[in-house]
Design an enzyme around this catalytic site. Structure first.
Site, short mmCIF file in Angstrom:
data_model
loop_
_atom_site.label_atom_id
_atom_site.label_comp_id
_atom_site.label_asym_id
_atom_site.label_seq_id
_atom_site.Cartn_x
_atom_site.Cartn_y
_atom_site.Cartn_z
CE1 TYR A 142 52.59 37.89 -81.85
CE2 TYR A 142 50.33 37.24 -81.43
CZ TYR A 142 51.42 37.31 -82.28
OH TYR A 142 51.34 36.80 -83.55
CB CYS A 200 58.87 53.04 -61.97
SG CYS A 200 58.90 54.58 -61.08
CD GLU A 201 56.22 53.83 -67.42
OE1 GLU A 201 55.23 54.53 -67.75
OE2 GLU A 201 57.38 54.08 -67.74
CE1 TYR A 226 49.71 46.19 -80.24
CE2 TYR A 226 49.83 44.27 -78.81
CZ TYR A 226 50.32 45.02 -79.86
OH TYR A 226 51.43 44.57 -80.54
N GLY A 228 46.17 35.80 -87.80
CA GLY A 228 45.30 36.85 -87.27
C GLY A 228 43.98 36.37 -86.71
CD GLU A 288 52.25 33.17 -92.64
OE1 GLU A 288 53.11 32.99 -93.51
OE2 GLU A 288 51.95 34.30 -92.18
N PRO A 289 48.48 30.76 -88.35
CG PRO A 289 47.32 28.92 -87.51
CD PRO A 289 48.06 29.40 -88.72
N GLY A 290 49.07 32.14 -85.11
CA GLY A 290 49.98 32.16 -83.97
C GLY A 290 49.16 32.18 -82.68
C1 LIG Z 1 52.85 37.71 -91.50
C2 LIG Z 1 52.20 37.25 -90.26
N1 LIG Z 1 51.74 35.99 -90.22
C3 LIG Z 1 51.14 35.50 -89.11
C4 LIG Z 1 50.99 36.28 -87.98
C5 LIG Z 1 50.34 35.69 -86.77
O1 LIG Z 1 49.21 36.38 -86.37
P1 LIG Z 1 48.31 35.80 -85.17
O2 LIG Z 1 49.22 35.46 -84.05
O3 LIG Z 1 47.41 36.93 -84.84
O4 LIG Z 1 47.61 34.59 -85.70
C6 LIG Z 1 51.45 37.61 -87.99
C7 LIG Z 1 51.28 38.48 -86.81
O5 LIG Z 1 51.69 39.59 -86.72
C8 LIG Z 1 52.07 38.10 -89.16
O6 LIG Z 1 52.56 39.35 -89.23
#
Ligand SMILES: Cc1ncc(COP(=O)(O)O)c(C=O)c1O
Length: 464
Positions: A422, A392-393, A365, A279, A321-323
């Site tokens: 995302y 078409c929106e 969002y 997050g 867990e960064p994404g």
């Molecule tokens: C359980 C969990 N871990 C990690 C993430 C990754 O979040 P972010 O991409 O915002 O770092 C998410 C995103 O929804 C999540 O649900």
């Protein structure tokens, strides 16, 4: 603004919502370093990882996701430096939901990260990429029985338990396989955080995890500990997305550590791992000011130490867990400008050859993005614009407020920044648009890592 339902008038007719575009930037050609990939440069034309965007568009077509490999690797290294490699005192797992491809999973694991997957599909990509199963964490609020059994058979490092049904199912598959998976119990802390705001409630009204407030989390731990085929490793909490400070984590950690203390008191078992989820925010516009990874790490460590000290507990292994913050800033979407419409002198609607099917975040969002004219620089005055797609929106908006040069013309290339997370992973085939490919750039070279879909791909699915 409500995104649930709306009367027919305001969005489709003449009553427009109040709109406050920001002032124009001083230089329309400038690339804000916090927003654009680290390998982005401009000498007239935009180059990414040393490659001219006109060459990328010519070779791979548009719309196109262009990912700067060194940018991704550099961010991984920063996380590893700040939090430590897997197996040391802390662990960093890349959340594959942000963007999942074999190449990217190889880069992140080569840099020392583990991988967090949340479906059987993501798990298969990770295994196909050669990710060591022990470095995979498996998530999901409704993991299918086949996915659980595959995870156990593959020997994934952790399975994050999300429901009572899953505890029994997982124990069954573990016993059948003669395995003893390490499990984390996902706890819903009642904290929800976004950017600088967070909300802490006493109850939870969402689908993930076990509620702390109701006692479900205590009960889940009790059931896991009663099953010899499961190894209780610790607790998991994820509080939200695009978070810029640690205040929400502090409340969540306090609540989770309180549970850890109850577990020691009731079962005499220590919580050896605490996964605080992902997050962490990134900059989409110059207004966004995310913290540096090292100060984030220091903040989370301090919170955890203080909370454990308050309850007289040893500090568990901290896992994150960064994404978005690994892959988001690395990637740019290239579009070709199609039509340009001046609407009542308010703004120009600049239509590009993609839209909500390759970036749903603006519509979903109300997300903000930054974009520039990429195929050339321009000294023309700023033109208040809205970059829209070809779906078409009327809500098919890519960049709500953009300043583009007034000499923008059909055929120009536009680059939208920070689309690595995302966007391709949430892409759809709405209006039968094939999904764009993803190209990795590095040291002046480019290679496709996800092939562009074709109309033939889509037609081949239509077997009626
Ligand atoms: C359980 C969990 N871990 C990690 C993430 C990754 O979040 P972010 O991409 O915002 O770092 C998410 C995103 O929804 C999540 O649900």
């Amino acid at each position: 603004m409500s995104r649930v339902a709306h009367p027919a008038g305001p969005r489709h007719a003449d009553v427009l919502p109040a709109d406050h575009p920001p002032p124009p930037p001083d230089d329309l050609n400038a690339l804000h370093p916090a927003i654009w990939p680290r390998g982005a440069q401009r000498s007239g034309v935009l180059t990414l990882g040393g490659v001219d965007v006109r060459d990328l568009a010519g070779e791979f077509g548009t719309p196109l996701f262009v990912t700067d490999e060194e940018d991704v690797r550099g961010r991984c290294r920063e996380y590893i430096e700040a939090f430590g490699p897997p197996g040391a005192s802390t662990s960093v797992y890349y959340a594959a939901k942000a963007f999942c491809s074999r190449a990217v999973l190889r880069w992140v694991t080569e840099e020392g990260l583990g991988v967090d997957v949340c479906t059987g599909g993501e798990l298969e990509v990770a295994l196909a990429a050669g990710v060591e199963p022990a470095l995979i964490t498996m998530h999901g609020n409704n993991k299918l029985p086949a996915e659980l059994s595959r995870g156990v058979a593959a020997g994934v490092g952790h399975i994050v338990i999300d429901s009572f049904e899953e505890i029994a199912r997982l124990a069954y598959y573990a016993e059948a396989a003669g395995a003893r998976p390490r499990v984390l119990v996902r706890v819903t802390t009642g904290v929800e955080a976004h950017t600088h705001e967070f909300m802490a409630t006493a109850h939870d009204d969402q689908k993930f995890g076990f509620s702390l407030a109701s006692g479900a989390a205590d009960e889940a731990v009790r059931r896991v500990l009663a099953l010899p085929s499961l190894e209780f490793a610790g607790l998991h909490s994820h509080i939200g997305s695009q978070i810029f400070d640690t205040a929400g984590f502090e409340v969540a950690a306090h609540r989770v550590i309180e549970l850890a203390a109850r577990i020691v008191a009731e079962h005499g078992v220590a919580v050896s791992e605490l996964d605080l989820g992902g997050g962490f925010g990134i900059a989409y516009t110059p207004d966004d000011d995310p913290p540096e990874v090292k100060s984030l790490a220091a903040g989370l460590r301090a919170i955890l130490s203080a909370q454990c000290a308050a309850f007289g507990l040893p500090v568990p292994l901290l896992t994150i867990e960064p994404g978005r913050s690994i892959i988001g800033p690395s990637t740019v979407t290239l579009y070709e400008v199609g039509t340009i419409k001046d609407v009542d002198g308010i703004r120009s609607y600049v239509s590009v050859d993609g839209g909500m099917s390759d970036n749903i975040r603006t519509a979903l969002y109300d997300a903000s993005y930054s974009c520039v004219l990429a195929s050339r620089s321009s000294s023309a005055p700023p033109m208040l614009s809205r970059v829209v797609g070809r779906h078409c929106e009327s809500g098919d908006i890519v960049v709500r407020h953009a300043y583009l040069p007034a000499d923008l013309a059909p055929g120009d290339l536009l680059a939208v920044a920070a689309t690595g997370a995302y966007c391709r992973s949430l892409a759809s085939n709405y209006n039968h648009l094939p999904r764009p490919g993803v190209v990795a750039v590095r040291d002046g070279g480019a290679r496709e890592i996800v092939r562009r879909e074709t109309l033939a791909d889509l037609l081949s699915l239509d077997v009626g």
